[in-house]
Design a protein around this motif. Structure first.
Motif, PDB file in Angstrom:
ATOM      1  N   THR A 176      74.240  41.865  62.892  1.00  0.00           N
ATOM      2  CA  THR A 176      74.916  41.672  61.610  1.00  0.00           C
ATOM      3  C   THR A 176      73.963  41.086  60.572  1.00  0.00           C
ATOM      4  O   THR A 176      73.932  41.523  59.415  1.00  0.00           O
ATOM      5  CB  THR A 176      76.120  40.736  61.783  1.00  0.00           C
ATOM      6  OG1 THR A 176      77.020  41.311  62.746  1.00  0.00           O
ATOM      7  CG2 THR A 176      76.850  40.540  60.472  1.00  0.00           C
ATOM      8  N   ARG A 179      71.529  43.792  59.498  1.00  0.00           N
ATOM      9  CA  ARG A 179      72.142  44.738  58.553  1.00  0.00           C
ATOM     10  C   ARG A 179      72.303  44.105  57.175  1.00  0.00           C
ATOM     11  O   ARG A 179      72.066  44.755  56.150  1.00  0.00           O
ATOM     12  CB  ARG A 179      73.516  45.183  59.084  1.00  0.00           C
ATOM     13  CG  ARG A 179      73.443  46.073  60.305  1.00  0.00           C
ATOM     14  CD  ARG A 179      74.766  46.796  60.517  1.00  0.00           C
ATOM     15  NE  ARG A 179      75.868  45.873  60.711  1.00  0.00           N
ATOM     16  CZ  ARG A 179      76.266  45.414  61.892  1.00  0.00           C
ATOM     17  NH1 ARG A 179      75.618  45.784  62.987  1.00  0.00           N
ATOM     18  NH2 ARG A 179      77.280  44.586  61.995  1.00  0.00           N
ATOM     19  N   GLY A 180      72.706  42.846  57.152  1.00  0.00           N
ATOM     20  CA  GLY A 180      72.844  42.163  55.867  1.00  0.00           C
ATOM     21  C   GLY A 180      71.527  42.067  55.130  1.00  0.00           C
ATOM     22  O   GLY A 180      71.460  42.285  53.914  1.00  0.00           O
ATOM     23  N   LEU A 182      68.886  44.020  55.459  1.00  0.00           N
ATOM     24  CA  LEU A 182      68.464  45.345  54.998  1.00  0.00           C
ATOM     25  C   LEU A 182      69.308  45.819  53.818  1.00  0.00           C
ATOM     26  O   LEU A 182      68.826  46.562  52.963  1.00  0.00           O
ATOM     27  CB  LEU A 182      68.569  46.350  56.148  1.00  0.00           C
ATOM     28  CG  LEU A 182      67.584  46.135  57.305  1.00  0.00           C
ATOM     29  CD1 LEU A 182      67.835  47.150  58.408  1.00  0.00           C
ATOM     30  CD2 LEU A 182      66.158  46.247  56.801  1.00  0.00           C
ATOM     31  N   THR A 183      70.565  45.390  53.758  1.00  0.00           N
ATOM     32  CA  THR A 183      71.422  45.761  52.643  1.00  0.00           C
ATOM     33  C   THR A 183      70.997  45.052  51.365  1.00  0.00           C
ATOM     34  O   THR A 183      71.022  45.639  50.276  1.00  0.00           O
ATOM     35  CB  THR A 183      72.886  45.426  52.964  1.00  0.00           C
ATOM     36  OG1 THR A 183      73.279  46.109  54.167  1.00  0.00           O
ATOM     37  CG2 THR A 183      73.811  45.844  51.832  1.00  0.00           C
ATOM     38  N   VAL A 184      70.596  43.794  51.498  1.00  0.00           N
ATOM     39  CA  VAL A 184      70.193  43.023  50.322  1.00  0.00           C
ATOM     40  C   VAL A 184      68.872  43.524  49.752  1.00  0.00           C
ATOM     41  O   VAL A 184      68.673  43.562  48.538  1.00  0.00           O
ATOM     42  CB  VAL A 184      70.095  41.524  50.690  1.00  0.00           C
ATOM     43  CG1 VAL A 184      69.473  40.726  49.550  1.00  0.00           C
ATOM     44  CG2 VAL A 184      71.474  40.974  51.012  1.00  0.00           C
ATOM     45  N   ARG A 186      66.049  45.669  48.229  1.00  0.00           N
ATOM     46  CA  ARG A 186      66.017  46.863  47.383  1.00  0.00           C
ATOM     47  C   ARG A 186      64.953  47.817  47.910  1.00  0.00           C
ATOM     48  O   ARG A 186      63.796  47.441  48.106  1.00  0.00           O
ATOM     49  CB  ARG A 186      65.703  46.484  45.940  1.00  0.00           C
ATOM     50  CG  ARG A 186      66.790  45.662  45.260  1.00  0.00           C
ATOM     51  CD  ARG A 186      66.374  45.287  43.865  1.00  0.00           C
ATOM     52  NE  ARG A 186      66.042  46.467  43.069  1.00  0.00           N
ATOM     53  CZ  ARG A 186      65.503  46.403  41.850  1.00  0.00           C
ATOM     54  NH1 ARG A 186      65.221  45.222  41.312  1.00  0.00           N
ATOM     55  NH2 ARG A 186      65.232  47.504  41.196  1.00  0.00           N
ATOM     56  N   ASP A 187      65.370  49.077  48.149  1.00  0.00           N
ATOM     57  CA  ASP A 187      64.446  50.053  48.712  1.00  0.00           C
ATOM     58  C   ASP A 187      63.210  50.238  47.847  1.00  0.00           C
ATOM     59  O   ASP A 187      62.093  50.366  48.361  1.00  0.00           O
ATOM     60  CB  ASP A 187      65.159  51.403  48.884  1.00  0.00           C
ATOM     61  CG  ASP A 187      66.185  51.358  50.009  1.00  0.00           C
ATOM     62  OD1 ASP A 187      66.148  50.379  50.785  1.00  0.00           O
ATOM     63  OD2 ASP A 187      67.009  52.276  50.104  1.00  0.00           O
ATOM     64  N   SER A 336      62.255  54.335  54.067  1.00  0.00           N
ATOM     65  CA  SER A 336      63.618  54.860  54.153  1.00  0.00           C
ATOM     66  C   SER A 336      63.932  55.318  55.572  1.00  0.00           C
ATOM     67  O   SER A 336      65.018  55.062  56.102  1.00  0.00           O
ATOM     68  CB  SER A 336      63.791  56.011  53.167  1.00  0.00           C
ATOM     69  OG  SER A 336      63.591  55.572  51.838  1.00  0.00           O
ATOM     70  N   ARG A 339      64.208  52.180  57.763  1.00  0.00           N
ATOM     71  CA  ARG A 339      65.440  51.467  57.458  1.00  0.00           C
ATOM     72  C   ARG A 339      66.641  52.165  58.085  1.00  0.00           C
ATOM     73  O   ARG A 339      67.512  51.516  58.691  1.00  0.00           O
ATOM     74  CB  ARG A 339      65.614  51.370  55.949  1.00  0.00           C
ATOM     75  CG  ARG A 339      66.879  50.654  55.493  1.00  0.00           C
ATOM     76  CD  ARG A 339      66.916  50.588  53.978  1.00  0.00           C
ATOM     77  NE  ARG A 339      68.090  49.888  53.504  1.00  0.00           N
ATOM     78  CZ  ARG A 339      69.276  50.456  53.326  1.00  0.00           C
ATOM     79  NH1 ARG A 339      69.431  51.745  53.609  1.00  0.00           N
ATOM     80  NH2 ARG A 339      70.302  49.751  52.891  1.00  0.00           N
ATOM     81  N   LEU A 343      69.049  50.519  60.922  1.00  0.00           N
ATOM     82  CA  LEU A 343      70.485  50.370  60.680  1.00  0.00           C
ATOM     83  C   LEU A 343      71.301  51.097  61.750  1.00  0.00           C
ATOM     84  O   LEU A 343      72.295  50.573  62.252  1.00  0.00           O
ATOM     85  CB  LEU A 343      70.841  50.901  59.293  1.00  0.00           C
ATOM     86  CG  LEU A 343      70.521  49.984  58.112  1.00  0.00           C
ATOM     87  CD1 LEU A 343      70.822  50.697  56.805  1.00  0.00           C
ATOM     88  CD2 LEU A 343      71.315  48.692  58.197  1.00  0.00           C
ATOM     89  N   GLU A 347      73.820  49.148  64.434  1.00  0.00           N
ATOM     90  CA  GLU A 347      75.254  49.412  64.461  1.00  0.00           C
ATOM     91  C   GLU A 347      75.735  49.943  65.804  1.00  0.00           C
ATOM     92  O   GLU A 347      76.909  49.798  66.143  1.00  0.00           O
ATOM     93  CB  GLU A 347      75.603  50.400  63.347  1.00  0.00           C
ATOM     94  CG  GLU A 347      75.409  49.828  61.946  1.00  0.00           C
ATOM     95  CD  GLU A 347      75.597  50.878  60.874  1.00  0.00           C
ATOM     96  OE1 GLU A 347      75.792  52.058  61.238  1.00  0.00           O
ATOM     97  OE2 GLU A 347      75.548  50.525  59.681  1.00  0.00           O
TER      98      GLU A 347
END
Length: 452
Positions: A176, A179-180, A182-184, A186-187, A336, A339, A343, A347
């Motif tokens: 978790t 994932r958080g 990687l979400t935050v 910026r690519d 990309s 990442r 991810l 998951e």
């Protein structure tokens, strides 16, 4: 006594009046969590009930003293003297303890008596003293190290982590968090950083010597032979399928004055010789051309390591290749792909990443729980880190206490503290009354016994 004034102060803080609930001192934003609340007011009601009890006991011994004194003056001998002495001493004890308890929070009877209203007037000094006390007695290196050693943190963590259910929980939490994170991110920012890092690294490192050593080992081990076999086989198959194209190319390069049948004969001859040469290379491991290719690759490997010009040319080729937009796009798109792969693995509970992480956590827990040397080493790291933090930042930690106390409103602090500990303090008044009465009775008894 101070009951009227105390009731008035409580009424000011009563949430029902809309004045006390959540009220903070001006400029005391840091102390917003220290506001006087409805729960505090409920505790304060209990304090008031205990005050009434203590005050009632004082009034009771006062009445007893008056009655005993009247009885003694009326000519009754014996017990009135003892009762009067006990009641008198009880009143003195009650008044002394009332003064002491009241002086903590306010000035008794509103009189400017020195060393009273201690909490409102000495709040900042009390906060500084508390911070200093904590720093000296709780944030010393020996105390922290001894406490951590007594806890046995590493062994407990290891035993907890060795259980599969707990390892699953930690793995899920880590997934978790990953994932958080990687979400935050910026690519575009990550791609720029990755691209710049790879480009800078490629430009800073000379690849020719390493490539030469690798090629030299490949040639020495004969690892390139399969590649040569594949090229020869593909060349043979292509010649078989495109013989007409080869002959047309030879005829097209012939002079215009030669007869066409001669051009055709020459093209067929060239094609047959070329096909024979490729076939022999494919089928004969000891073919001279293969040996020549081996010598060429060995010489090229040596030039990559020792020839300045060859190395410089390869570096120019590398720089040109890295600078090409297509290569930069590939480098940027690598993030990309990575990442998406991470991810997806994070998951999926059955992914190789999570399974390996779970197995590693269980293995680590088992080692921490069973390996005494590892436990000692890990606990030493934790103790050293904790001691470093408390000794390096002791002033900052203790200033948190003193600064926080200093930010509290004095009157509000006094009311809140009294609401929490005032009920117990009222027992001091009750005990003072009782103990004073017993002491007075004992003194009066001893005086009569020794005097009479």
């Amino acid at each position: 006594m101070d009951q009227t004034k105390d009731t008035a102060a409580s009424r000011q803080a009563d949430p029902a009046d809309g004045a006390g609930k959540g009220r903070t001192a001006p400029g005391a934003g840091a102390a917003a969590g220290f506001a006087y609340t409805a729960a505090d007011e409920e505790k304060r009601r209990g304090v008031r009930r205990m005050k009434l009890t203590a005050t009632g006991l004082l009034l009771f011994v006062a009445v007893v003293y008056v009655l005993a004194t009247w009885a003694e003056r009326s000519g009754i001998t014996g017990w009135p003297g003892y009762v009067a002495a006990a009641a008198e001493a009880g009143m003195v004890g009650a008044l002394a303890d009332w003064f002491a308890v009241t002086a903590l929070f306010r000035r008794p009877l509103g009189l400017p008596i020195p060393h009273t209203a201690i909490i409102p007037t000495k709040k900042d000094q009390l906060g500084a003293s508390l911070g200093s006390f904590v720093g000296e007695n709780f944030l010393s290196g020996d105390v922290v190290r001894g406490r951590l050693r007594a806890l046995g943190i590493v062994g407990r963590v290891g035993a907890w982590l060795a259980r599969p259910a707990h390892a699953d929980r930690v793995t899920a939490e880590l997934a978790t968090a990953l994932r958080g994170a990687l979400t935050v991110l910026r690519d575009a920012d990550v791609q720029a950083v990755v691209g710049e890092a790879i480009t800078r690294r490629a430009e800073a490192v000379e690849i020719a010597p390493g490539a030469g050593k690798t090629l030299e080992k490949i040639v020495a081990d004969g690892a390139h032979h399969r590649a040569v076999d594949l090229v020869c086989a593909r060349a043979h198959d292509w010649l078989v399928l495109h013989g007409d194209s080869v002959m047309d190319a030879v005829q097209g390069g012939a002079p215009g004055w030669t007869p066409r049948f001669v051009d055709r004969k020459v093209g067929e001859r060239v094609y047959r010789e070329l096909l024979r040469f490729v076939t022999e290379m494919r089928d004969m491991p000891g073919h001279p051309a293969r040996g020549a290719l081996d010598r060429f690759l060995a010489d090229f490997a040596a030039d990559l390591q020792g020839d300045t010009e060859t190395r410089a040319r390869l570096e120019r080729v590398k720089s040109d290749l890295v600078a090409r937009p297509e290569v930069q796009d590939i480098i940027a798109s690598a993030w990309s792909s990575v990442r998406a792969m991470i991810l997806s693995a994070a998951e999926d509970e059955r992914s190789e990443l999570r399974l390996r992480a779970r197995a590693s956590l269980i293995s680590l827990g088992q080692r921490l729980a069973a390996d005494a040397r590892l436990q000692a080493k890990a606990e030493g790291w934790i103790e050293d880190a904790a001691v470093y933090v408390v000794t390096t930042y002791r002033t900052e930690i203790t200033s948190l206490i003193s600064d926080t106390v200093a930010s509290w409103d004095a009157d509000q602090t006094s009311r809140k503290i009294e609401a929490h500990i005032g009920r117990d303090l009222q027992f001091i008044r009750i005990n003072g009354t009782v103990v004073g009465a017993l002491a007075g009775l004992l003194i009066h008894t001893l005086s009569h016994a020794l005097g009479g």
